[in-house]
Scaffold this motif. Structure first.
Motif, PDB file in Angstrom:
ATOM      1  N   THR A  13       0.918  -1.188   0.244  1.00 28.15           N
ATOM      2  CA  THR A  13       0.067  -0.179  -0.003  1.00 28.15           C
ATOM      3  C   THR A  13       0.791   1.186   0.196  1.00 28.15           C
ATOM      4  N   ILE A  14       1.979   1.129   0.840  1.00 33.89           N
ATOM      5  CA  ILE A  14       2.829   2.465   0.845  1.00 33.89           C
ATOM      6  C   ILE A  14       3.503   2.799  -0.465  1.00 33.89           C
ATOM      7  N   THR A  15       3.780   1.599  -1.014  1.00 32.00           N
ATOM      8  CA  THR A  15       4.633   1.741  -2.282  1.00 32.00           C
ATOM      9  C   THR A  15       3.681   2.169  -3.359  1.00 32.00           C
ATOM     10  N   ALA A  16       2.337   1.895  -3.319  1.00 34.01           N
ATOM     11  CA  ALA A  16       1.496   2.315  -4.432  1.00 34.01           C
ATOM     12  C   ALA A  16       1.051   3.792  -4.136  1.00 34.01           C
ATOM     13  N   VAL A  17       1.008   4.293  -3.053  1.00 29.11           N
ATOM     14  CA  VAL A  17       0.559   5.625  -2.413  1.00 29.11           C
ATOM     15  C   VAL A  17       2.019   6.454  -2.902  1.00 29.11           C
ATOM     16  N   ILE A  18       3.083   6.182  -2.585  1.00 26.68           N
ATOM     17  CA  ILE A  18       4.196   6.925  -2.958  1.00 26.68           C
ATOM     18  C   ILE A  18       4.486   7.079  -4.525  1.00 26.68           C
ATOM     19  N   PHE A  19       4.217   5.920  -5.255  1.00 27.33           N
ATOM     20  CA  PHE A  19       4.354   5.970  -6.681  1.00 27.33           C
ATOM     21  C   PHE A  19       3.521   6.715  -7.208  1.00 27.33           C
ATOM     22  N   THR A  20       2.213   6.734  -6.984  1.00 23.40           N
ATOM     23  CA  THR A  20       0.966   7.606  -7.640  1.00 23.40           C
ATOM     24  C   THR A  20       1.252   9.210  -7.428  1.00 23.40           C
ATOM     25  N   PHE A  21       1.738   9.350  -6.135  1.00 21.40           N
ATOM     26  CA  PHE A  21       2.102  10.649  -5.452  1.00 21.40           C
ATOM     27  C   PHE A  21       3.245  11.334  -6.637  1.00 21.40           C
ATOM     28  N   ILE A  22       4.304  10.494  -6.718  1.00 23.75           N
ATOM     29  CA  ILE A  22       5.051  10.971  -7.811  1.00 23.75           C
ATOM     30  C   ILE A  22       4.813  11.227  -9.242  1.00 23.75           C
ATOM     31  N   ILE A  23       3.903  10.402  -9.608  1.00 24.32           N
ATOM     32  CA  ILE A  23       3.246  10.392 -10.856  1.00 24.32           C
ATOM     33  C   ILE A  23       2.315  11.549 -11.096  1.00 24.32           C
ATOM     34  N   TYR A  24       1.503  12.100 -10.035  1.00 26.40           N
ATOM     35  CA  TYR A  24       0.882  13.206 -10.097  1.00 26.40           C
ATOM     36  C   TYR A  24       1.432  14.383 -10.094  1.00 26.40           C
ATOM     37  N   ASN A  25       2.573  14.445  -9.293  1.00 24.72           N
ATOM     38  CA  ASN A  25       3.349  15.787  -9.296  1.00 24.72           C
ATOM     39  C   ASN A  25       4.028  15.837 -10.418  1.00 24.72           C
ATOM     40  N   MET A  26       4.668  14.827 -11.066  1.00 28.68           N
ATOM     41  CA  MET A  26       5.372  14.760 -12.430  1.00 28.68           C
ATOM     42  C   MET A  26       4.557  15.492 -13.647  1.00 28.68           C
ATOM     43  N   LEU A  27       3.236  14.758 -13.538  1.00 29.94           N
ATOM     44  CA  LEU A  27       2.224  15.416 -14.477  1.00 29.94           C
ATOM     45  C   LEU A  27       2.212  16.592 -14.481  1.00 29.94           C
ATOM     46  N   SER A  28       1.892  16.981 -13.173  1.00 33.17           N
ATOM     47  CA  SER A  28       1.629  18.464 -12.845  1.00 33.17           C
ATOM     48  C   SER A  28       2.252  19.598 -13.350  1.00 33.17           C
ATOM     49  N   ILE A  29       3.706  19.122 -13.230  1.00 32.20           N
ATOM     50  CA  ILE A  29       4.854  20.022 -13.355  1.00 32.20           C
ATOM     51  C   ILE A  29       4.959  19.881 -14.911  1.00 32.20           C
ATOM     52  N   MET A  30       5.034  18.555 -15.648  1.00 30.60           N
ATOM     53  CA  MET A  30       5.170  18.663 -16.995  1.00 30.60           C
ATOM     54  C   MET A  30       3.984  19.584 -17.861  1.00 30.60           C
ATOM     55  N   VAL A  31       2.735  19.389 -17.379  1.00 29.14           N
ATOM     56  CA  VAL A  31       1.711  20.148 -17.921  1.00 29.14           C
ATOM     57  C   VAL A  31       1.690  21.616 -17.843  1.00 29.14           C
ATOM     58  N   ALA A  32       2.286  21.987 -16.531  1.00 28.19           N
ATOM     59  CA  ALA A  32       2.375  23.422 -16.169  1.00 28.19           C
ATOM     60  C   ALA A  32       3.422  23.863 -17.167  1.00 28.19           C
ATOM     61  N   CYS A  33       4.397  23.161 -17.613  1.00 28.35           N
ATOM     62  CA  CYS A  33       5.652  23.601 -18.461  1.00 28.35           C
ATOM     63  C   CYS A  33       5.479  23.703 -19.884  1.00 28.35           C
ATOM     64  N   SER A  34       4.429  22.839 -20.264  1.00 28.49           N
ATOM     65  CA  SER A  34       3.989  22.854 -21.765  1.00 28.49           C
ATOM     66  C   SER A  34       2.725  23.269 -22.339  1.00 28.49           C
ATOM     67  N   CYS A  35       1.833  23.365 -21.442  1.00 20.82           N
ATOM     68  CA  CYS A  35       0.353  23.881 -21.983  1.00 20.82           C
ATOM     69  C   CYS A  35       0.074  25.038 -21.492  1.00 20.82           C
ATOM     70  N   ASP A  36      -0.645  25.780 -22.488  1.00 17.85           N
ATOM     71  CA  ASP A  36      -0.949  27.349 -21.949  1.00 17.85           C
ATOM     72  C   ASP A  36      -2.284  27.019 -21.063  1.00 17.85           C
ATOM     73  N   ARG A  37      -2.568  28.085 -20.428  1.00 18.82           N
ATOM     74  CA  ARG A  37      -3.725  28.136 -19.353  1.00 18.82           C
ATOM     75  C   ARG A  37      -4.855  28.124 -20.203  1.00 18.82           C
ATOM     76  N   VAL A  38      -5.119  28.407 -21.246  1.00 15.87           N
ATOM     77  CA  VAL A  38      -6.502  28.223 -22.068  1.00 15.87           C
ATOM     78  C   VAL A  38      -6.679  26.833 -22.449  1.00 15.87           C
ATOM     79  N   LEU A  39      -5.586  26.216 -22.853  1.00 17.61           N
ATOM     80  CA  LEU A  39      -5.875  24.825 -23.275  1.00 17.61           C
ATOM     81  C   LEU A  39      -6.166  24.008 -21.812  1.00 17.61           C
TER      82      LEU A  39
END
Length: 930
Positions: free
Chosen positions: A321-347
Motif C-alpha cells: 500500500t505504501i509503495t502504491a501511494v508513493i508511486f501515484t504521488f510521484i506520478i501526479y506531481n510529475m504530470l502536474s509539472i510537465m503540464v504546467a511547463c508545456s500547455c498554456d492556461r487556456v488549453l
C-alpha cells in the motif's frame, strides 16, 4: 463531441475502486472432505496466493489511477496553478497517508478474513459500528460500479455515436439517447456479472494485463511531452457555452496552444486563475477543485481488501500500500509539472481531454480510459459482493441476508454477486452521474474515517493484545486522518455528508437493537475500562465532603428468588451511587476442586439485566456468613467507590416467596394475568438459583443468610461489625412481596384517595429518654427518605415526619423547631405530633454485674408490653397506611449475650408494620452550608 466524454468522466468525481476482486480463498469455501475426488479437484482449482506486487501494488495503483490520471491533471493545474496544485496534492496525500498508517496497523495486528475494511472495523469497533459501515461500504461499491459503467457508456457513445467522432470512425455507428445508453450500460453490467459469476480469479489474472495497458498509455503520455512538436489545438465548445454567440458576453477562445517546454508557459501557470467551468458553467473555487482532485487520491484499501488472497497479509499490505501511494504521488506531481511547463492556461481550462490531443497517437489515451474504467466497474462489483457475503456470514441482519451466504463449490458467493449486480442495475436507471459520484466519494471517506477511528480506539484502549508489527503510527495520526476525512466529506457536499452520517447512525441503532450478541469483543468495553480506571485514580477519598455525599450500598442477598422487591427498592434509594449485590456462599476452597462462584456470575448478571437495575455483583466464599460479610465490606469497590451502607434482610420466621416466577414482580410491571403462565415458564431457565426452603429460613423470606447456618447472635454480630467499620446499616423487613407499581398506584377507592405516603420516625423508640431529632442517625433517616422522594417514581409520595412529644412539653414549640430544621435542610415534609405518654415504658432493674453499656440503657430493660404499645402507636398514628416506613435502628448492645434480646425487641417493634427500614447512621450526611 469526442471532447465531452473525458470531461464527463472528470466531472463524475469518479470514486475509486475500494474493493478489488478477491480470489476465493480456502477459508471462504465450504468444508470439503479430502477423500472425495471431486472435492479434491475443486480444491486443486483454487488459485495460488498472491504476492505483494500482484495482490497489493497492482490493485491499489489501478484503483488510485483509474481515469483520474488522464482527465483531471489539466483541470487542477489550469484553475489552481502549479503552486496550489502541488499544495492540494500534499494536503490530499497527507490525509490519505494518515488512513494508510491506520490500515497498516490494523492489518498487522492479527489475521484478516473476507470483508476488507468491514472486517477490520467490525472486529475493532464491534458489530454495530462495523455493520453500519459495512452496509455503507457495500452501497458505495455498488454505486461506484454503476458510476464507472455509466461513465464508460458515455465515453463510448460520445466517441462512436456522433458524426464529429474522430476515433477510428468518422460516422455514427451507435444510436444515442437515454434508453440506448441504459441498454449499453446493462450490457456492460452483464459482462461484469459474467466475469464475477465465473469467479474472481478471472479478473485477478486480467489485472496484470490491464495494469500493463494503463502503464503503457501513461508512458506514452510522458513521451508525448518530449516527442510531440508544439501545435494548436481546437477547443471543444458550442453556442451553449459561448456567451458571444448570443451576444451576452465576451467570446471564449476556440483554439489553444501546446507549446512544449517553455519558461514563459511555466510562469503563466504558476498562480491560480479560477474561472467558469466550460462544461457546467459554474465558477470554480479552491474548494471545488480540491474536492474533485481528491477523488483521484483514494483507493488505498484495494490491497487490504484482498488480504485473504495474499501469501503474507501482515507483510504485504503495509509495504504494498505504501509503495502504491508513493508511486501515484510521484506520478501526479510529475504530470502536474510537465503540464504546467508545456500547455498554456487556456488549453488546460478549456479542454480537459487535452492529453489525448497531444499524445503521439490519440487512441492510446482513449484505450487507457476504457480499460481502466471497465476494470474499476468489475472490481467494484466484485468488492460489493464480497462485502455483502461477509455481512451475511456474520448474521448481523438475521434472515434478511441469509441467502447471500450461499457459495459455489469453489467458494464464489454467487448469490451475493447476483444481488450486487441487481442493485447496480437499479442505480443505472438514475443516470445522475454527478450525484452518484458525490455520494460514493463521501461513503468511502466515511469508511476511511471509521478505519482511523478503529485504530484510534485500539490505541487509546491500551489493550495488551493490540501490538501490530507496523508501529509507524500514533493516536495523533489517527485523529488527523479522522479530521481530514470529515473535512473532505463536508467540502465535497455538506448535505450528502450530513445525510450519510445520519444514515450510518440509524443503521448503528438498528443493528444495536436487532442483532444478536457477537463474540468478537467490544472495543467500547476496553475504552470504558481505561477511562474508569483513570477516573477512579482521580477520585481521592481524602477530598470527600458531606455536601457531595451519596449512598453507596451493599445489599446482602441470600436467594434472589425471594428478594426481588428489596433489590428493586434499594435501586431507588442509591441516588446514582454505588450499588452492589452481595452474596455469601459457605464453603472451604481447600476442599473444593475449583471456585464454585465463577459459574454463578452469569445468573446474577442476567438477574441485574432482567430487573433493569444499575448494580454490580460481588460474590464470596467463606466459612461463615459473618466472615463473608466482613470480606465484602472490606474488599467491595475500588478507591473512592466503596460501600458506606449495608442493607440486610430482616431476621424472622416468615416463609419466603419465589418472586422470580411472578411477572408482576420480576418481568416488569405487567398486570395481565394471561401472561403469567408463559412468563413463569420462561423465567426459570434464565437464572440458576437454588429453590427456596419451605420453612425455617428465618430471614425475611430468605433475603439474607441461610436459616440453617445463621443464628440470631451471628446476625446481630454482623450489624455490630458494620457499625465498628463505620458503615451505615439498614434492616429491611416485609419487602418480600413489595411491588413498587402496585404501592404507588393504589386503587382510588382506598383511604386517602390514592395518596402515597412515606413515614419517618427519626427518634430512637427503644430509648424513650432520648428525644433528640438532630443526632447523626436521625439525620441519616431524613436523608434516605428525602432521596427516595427525589426518585421520579416516588415524587408523588408525601413525606410524613412524626414528632414524639413528652407530657408537659409544648407541642407547638417542638413542631416549630423541627419545621425550622426541615427548612434548613431543604426537606419538604408534613410534621405530625404524637403524644409520647401513650406508650410509657415498663422498666426492670438490671443486676450490677451487667455490662455498663448494655442495651437499651445503662440500667433498664424494656418490657414486651411497652414494645407492643409502641408498635400499636406507630400503626394507629399512620392513617392511611404508608408505602414504606423509616424507623430509627439503635446501636447493638456491647454485651454479646444481649444480642438475642435486641433482635426480639426489633421484631416486636416492627411487627405487622408492612415494608419497613430500620436505619442506623454513623456518618454525617447532611449539611446546611452552601
Amino acid at each position: 463531441m469526442t471532447e465531452r466524454t473525458p470531461l464527463l468522466h472528470y466531472r463524475l468525481s469518479t470514486s475509486v475502486n475500494e474493493s478489488e476482486p478477491r480470489c476465493p480463498s480456502p477459508g471462504q469455501a465450504p468444508a470439503q472432505h479430502p477423500g472425495n475426488p471431486r472435492q479434491r479437484s475443486a480444491q486443486q482449482r483454487q488459485p495460488e496466493k498472491l504476492s505483494i506486487f500482484f495482490g497489493v501494488v497492482i490493485p491499489t495503483l489501478l484503483s488510485m489511477f483509474s481515469v483520474v490520471v488522464f482527465l483531471r491533471i489539466g483541470f487542477m493545474v489550469g484553475h489552481s496553478g502549479l503552486y496550489q496544485a502541488i499544495a492540494m496534492l500534499l494536503v490530499a496525500y497527507f490525509i490519505i497517508c494518515m488512513t494508510v498508517l491506520s490500515v497498516c496497523a490494523i492489518s498487522t495486528n492479527g489475521a484478516l478474513d473476507a470483508g476488507g475494511a468491514y472486517y477490520m472495523i467490525s472486529r475493532a469497533l464491534g458489530p454495530e459500528f462495523g455493520g453500519s459501515i459495512g452496509i455503507m461500504f457495500f452501497l458505495a461499491n455498488v454505486c461506484g460500479s454503476a458510476l464507472f459503467v455509466l461513465g464508460l457508456v458515455e465515453a463510448i457513445v460520445d466517441t462512436f455515436g456522433v458524426p464529429e467522432g474522430t476515433f477510428l470512425y468518422t460516422f455514427s455507428v451507435l444510436p444515442s439517447g437515454y434508453w440506448w445508453s441504459l441498454l449499453y450500460g446493462t450490457g456492460v453490467a452483464l459482462l461484469c456479472l459474467l466475469v464475477c459469476l465465473v469467479g474472481a480469479h478471472i479478473y485477478a489474472k486480467a489485472t496484470f494485463l490491464i495494469f500493463l495497458v494503463v502503464m503503457f498509455v501513461l508512458g506514452t503520455v510522458f513521451v508525448s511531452f518530449f516527442a510531440v512538436h508544439p501545435r494548436t489545438i481546437v477547443l471543444p465548445g458550442s453556442a451553449a457555452f459561448n456567451p458571444a454567440a448570443n451576444g451576452t458576453g465576451p467570446a471564449f477562445p476556440t483554439t489553444a496552444n501546446f507549446t512544449g517546454f517553455k519558461l514563459d508557459t511555466l510562469l503563466g501557470n504558476l498562480w491560480a486563475d479560477y474561472t467558469v467551468d466550460y462544461t457546467t458553467n459554474t465558477m470554480m473555487t479552491f474548494a471545488t477543485v480540491f474536492a474533485v482532485m481528491f477523488n483521484g487520491c483514494t483507493g488505498i484499501m484495494a490491497g487490504s481488501n484482498m488480504s485473504g488472497d495474499l501469501k503474507n497479509p501482515s507483510y504485504s499490505i503495509p509495504r504494498g500500500t505504501i509503495t502504491a501511494v508513493i508511486f501515484t504521488f510521484i506520478i501526479y506531481n510529475m504530470l502536474s509539472i510537465m503540464v504546467a511547463c508545456s500547455c498554456d492556461r487556456v488549453l488546460l481550462q478549456r479542454d480537459y481531454s487535452f492529453l489525448r490531443d497531444i499524445n503521439i497517437w490519440n487512441p492510446f489515451v482513449t484505450v487507457g480510459v476504457y480499460s481502466s474504467t471497465l476494470s474499476a466497474a468489475m472490481s467494484n462489483l466484485i468488492g460489493a459482493s464480497r462485502i455483502l457475503y461477509a455481512l451475511a456470514r456474520d448474521d448481523l441482519f438475521g434472515k434478511v441476508l441469509s441467502p447471500a451466504k450461499k457459495t459455489s463449490h469453489s467458494g464464489n458467493p454467487w448469490v451475493s454477486v447476483l444481488l450486487s449486480w441487481f442493485l447496480v442495475q437499479l442505480v443505472l436507471f438514475s443516470g445522475k452521474l454527478n450525484t452518484i459520484a458525490s455520494i460514493v466519494t463521501i461513503f468511502f471517506l466515511l469508511v476511511y474515517a471509521a478505519v482511523d477511528l478503529a485504530c484510534l480506539a485500539l490505541e487509546w484502549a491500551s489493550a495488551p493484545n493490540f501490538r501490530p508489527t507496523f508501529r509507524y503510527f500514533t493516536w495523533h495520526t489517527c485523529v488527523l486522518g479522522i479530521v481530514g476525512c470529515v473535512v473532505m466529506m463536508f467540502l465535497i457536499n455538506a448535505i450528502y455528508a450530513s445525510a450519510s452520517i445520519a444514515f450510518m447512525l440509524l443503521l448503528l441503532l438498528l443493528i444495536h437493537y436487532l442483532s444478536p450478541t457477537s463474540s468478537w469483543g467490544y472495543i467500547s468495553q476496553a475504552l470504558i475500562f481505561h477511562q474508569v480506571r483513570k477516573y477512579l485514580l482521580m477520585l481521592d477519598v481524602r477530598k470527600d465532603h458531606v455536601k457531595f455525599w451519596r449512598p453507596q450500598i451493599l445489599l446482602m442477598v441470600s436467594n434472589p428468588r425471594s428478594s426481588v422487591g428489596l433489590i428493586r427498592f434499594t435501586n431507588d434509594i442509591k441516588k446514582s451511587g454505588l450499588y452492589v449485590l452481595g452474596h455469601v456462599q459457605l464453603g472451604d476452597l481447600d476442599t473444593l476442586p475449583s471456585d464454585p462462584l465463577q459459574s454463578q456470575y452469569d445468573s446474577w448478571l442476567s438477574l441485574v439485566d432482567h430487573l433493569n437495575i444499575k448494580s454490580f455483583v460481588n460474590l464470596t466464599l467463606a466459612d461463615s456468613v459473618r466472615h463473608g460479610v466482613q470480606h465484602l465490606l472490606f474488599i467491595s469497590g475500588l478507591g473512592g467507590m466503596r460501600p458506606n451502607t449495608l442493607i440486610l434482610g430482616f431476621y424472622d420466621d416468615r416463609l419466603p416467596q419465589d418472586n422470580l416466577i411472578d411477572p408482576s414482580l420480576s418481568a416488569g410491571q405487567s398486570a395481565d394475568p394471561s401472561d403469567s403462565p408463559r412468563d413463569a415458564e420462561r423465567q426459570p431457565p434464565l437464572f440458576h438459583f437454588a429453590s427456596l426452603r419451605g420453612s425455617g429460613d428465618g430471614q425475611d423470606g430468605g433475603e439474607f443468610g441461610d436459616g440453617k447456618v445463621l443464628g440470631p447472635r451471628e446476625y446481630v454480630a454482623i450489624i455490630a461489625d458494620a457499625v465498628k467499620m463505620l458503615k451505615n446499616v439498614a434492616l429491611a423487613r416485609d419487602f418480600n412481596g413489595f411491588d413498587r407499581a402496585r404501592v404507588l398506584s393504589p386503587p382510588p377507592s382506598s383511604p386517602g384517595k390514592g395518596a402515597v405516603y412515606v413515614d419517618v420516625w427519626p427518634v430512637n423508640l427503644l430509648r424513650p429518654d432520648s428525644c433528640s431529632y438532630v443526632d447523626t442517625c436521625s439525620l441519616f433517616l431524613l436523608q434516605l427518605a428525602c432521596i427516595l422522594n427525589m426518585v421520579r417514581a416516588w415524587r408523588r409520595a408525601t413525606l410524613r415526619l412524626f414528632l414524639c412529644v413528652e407530657e408537659g412539653r409544648s407541642v407547638r414549640g417542638s413542631k416549630e423547631k423541627l419545621g425550622q430544621l426541615l427548612k434548613e435542610l431543604r426537606i419538604k415534609a408534613q410534621v405530625y405530633s404524637v403524644p409520647w405518654d401513650q406508650a410509657e415504658p415498663e422498666e426492670e432493674e438490671e443486676s450490677e454485674g451487667d455490662y455498663v453499656n448494655s442495651f437499651p440503657s445503662n440500667a433498664t430493660r424494656l418490657s414486651d408490653d411497652y414494645l407492643s404499645a409502641v408498635n400499636k402507636l406507630i400503626l394507629d398514628s399512620a392513617r392511611p397506611a404508608p408505602a414504606v416506613r423509616f424507623l430509627y435502628l439503635p446501636r447493638p448492645p456491647a454485651d454479646t449475650s444481649r444480642y438475642a434480646t435486641y433482635l426480639e425487641q426489633l421484631e416486636l417493634l416492627t411487627r405487622d408494620l408492612g415494608p419497613t427500614l430500620l436505619i442506623h447512621g454513623v456518618t454525617p450526611v447532611i449539611t446546611t452550608d452552601l
